[in-house]
Design an enzyme around this catalytic site. Structure first.
Site, PDB file in Angstrom:
ATOM      1  N   ASN A  16      41.791 104.922 148.718  1.00  0.00           N
ATOM      2  CA  ASN A  16      42.599 104.439 149.847  1.00  0.00           C
ATOM      3  C   ASN A  16      42.842 102.943 149.742  1.00  0.00           C
ATOM      4  OD1 ASN A  16      42.561 106.949 151.229  1.00  0.00           O
ATOM      5  ND2 ASN A  16      40.596 106.450 152.175  1.00  0.00           N
ATOM      6  N   GLY A  44      38.494 103.604 149.902  1.00  0.00           N
ATOM      7  CA  GLY A  44      38.391 105.054 149.765  1.00  0.00           C
ATOM      8  C   GLY A  44      37.002 105.410 149.268  1.00  0.00           C
ATOM      9  N   ALA A 214      19.964  99.331 158.658  1.00  0.00           N
ATOM     10  CA  ALA A 214      19.093  98.190 158.378  1.00  0.00           C
ATOM     11  C   ALA A 214      17.645  98.604 158.104  1.00  0.00           C
ATOM     12  CB  ALA A 214      19.129  97.215 159.547  1.00  0.00           C
ATOM     13  N   LYS A 215      17.297  99.836 158.472  1.00  0.00           N
ATOM     14  CA  LYS A 215      15.919 100.307 158.250  1.00  0.00           C
ATOM     15  C   LYS A 215      15.694 100.831 156.836  1.00  0.00           C
ATOM     16  CE  LYS A 215      16.266 102.932 161.890  1.00  0.00           C
ATOM     17  NZ  LYS A 215      15.971 103.968 162.921  1.00  0.00           N
ATOM     18  N   ASP A 243      29.084 103.989 150.602  1.00  0.00           N
ATOM     19  CA  ASP A 243      29.660 104.359 149.304  1.00  0.00           C
ATOM     20  C   ASP A 243      28.954 103.612 148.177  1.00  0.00           C
ATOM     21  OD1 ASP A 243      31.490 105.766 150.885  1.00  0.00           O
ATOM     22  OD2 ASP A 243      32.903 104.092 150.905  1.00  0.00           O
TER      23      ASP A 243
END
Length: 290
Positions: A16, A44, A214-215, A243
């Site tokens: 994308n 994308g 964040a964990k 991703d």
């Protein structure tokens, strides 16, 4: 049929153009909110995952589709410059997919995707020749994803599926997965609102990885759950972080690393990614991890 390739990591997914607008807050229904200048960047889930893997040194190809338009050319150029094999990237009569993204000051994003050419990727286009591991996400037709998983099972290719955006898959497809990758929201979608991660394996996959922002992440195998903490960073833009995690995870798995070790590297990659603007432009190289 798309031509054969030689690639350890084959990503089957979307490409994308990302149109990103910074906003102080997201608009409510019927409301207009002024934002900052639009930033255009390649994105994308499929293309992002492939670029992330390539930057980490993977031999990677993308099987996807773009339109015959300037956005399509932007994506082809970005992929090639990042070291991704684009020999299996189809050109469709439909326009290149576009993701409309708003980013608030805390780095959180909201995304609307217009799939365009991504919807033209068909089951008959799937060719797994030369792949050690195939990575899939769900911005392409589900029938293409399910066909690819079935073909991977038949041919002994490892499967990693990023269940994003969340969608219902057949029991046969879930059973065909070596690794199911989900975030907390997608895990809740699969588990009917529960957060009992070991139950993900009851759905069929051999293993699962749950990203926890964040964990860090949780690695779920038949032996139990392994927590993988994230380095503490200040998030600027979380676009494409999931991703990047998927690409890093696939790269390590293609090298034969154990899933927990692969997840540790992927958490580091995602942590670096969120400290920078954009998706693909924010992805680190292998040398930066060191």
């Amino acid at each position: 049929m798309v031509s054969s390739m030689t690639s350890q990591v084959l990503v089957i997914g979307s490409a994308n153009a990302d149109l990103v607008v910074p906003v102080d807050r997201r608009p409510g229904g019927g409301e207009t909110v002024l934002g900052g200048d639009t930033i255009l960047s390649p994105g994308g889930k499929g293309a992002n995952t492939a670029v992330a893997a390539a930057r980490l040194g993977a031999d990677v190809a993308l099987l996807g589709a773009v339109g015959d338009d300037p956005y399509g050319e932007l994506l082809k150029r970005s992929l090639a410059e990042s070291g991704v094999d684009t020999g299996s990237l189809r050109t469709s009569e439909r326009p290149t997919g576009i993701a409309y993204i708003t980013v608030t000051p805390d780095g959180e994003n909201s995304i609307l995707v217009s799939p365009g050419a991504n919807s033209a990727l068909r089951p008959e286009d799937v060719d797994l020749d030369g792949a050690e591991i195939v990575v899939l996400s769900l911005e392409i037709p589900l029938e293409t994803v399910e066909h690819a998983v079935a073909k991977a099972v038949e041919t002994g290719v490892k499967t990693l599926l990023n269940l994003s955006p969340a969608a219902e898959l057949s029991a046969k497809t879930l059973k065909g997965l070596d690794v199911l990758l989900v975030n907390e929201h997608e895990a809740a979608f699969l588990l009917g609102g529960e957060a009992d991660f070991p139950k993900l394996l009851d759905l069929g996959p051999k293993a699962a990885v749950v990203t926890l922002g964040a964990k860090g992440a949780a690695v779920v195998t038949a032996d139990g759950v392994t927590e993988v903490p994230s380095p503490k960073v200040e998030a600027v833009d979380t676009t494409g972080a999931g991703d990047a995690f998927a690409g890093a995870l696939a790269t390590s798995l293609a090298k034969g690393e154990e899933l927990a070790d692969a997840a540790r590297k992927a958490v580091k990659v995602a942590a670096i990614t969120v400290t920078r603007q954009g998706a693909q432009p924010s992805y680190p190289t292998a040398s930066e991890l060191e």
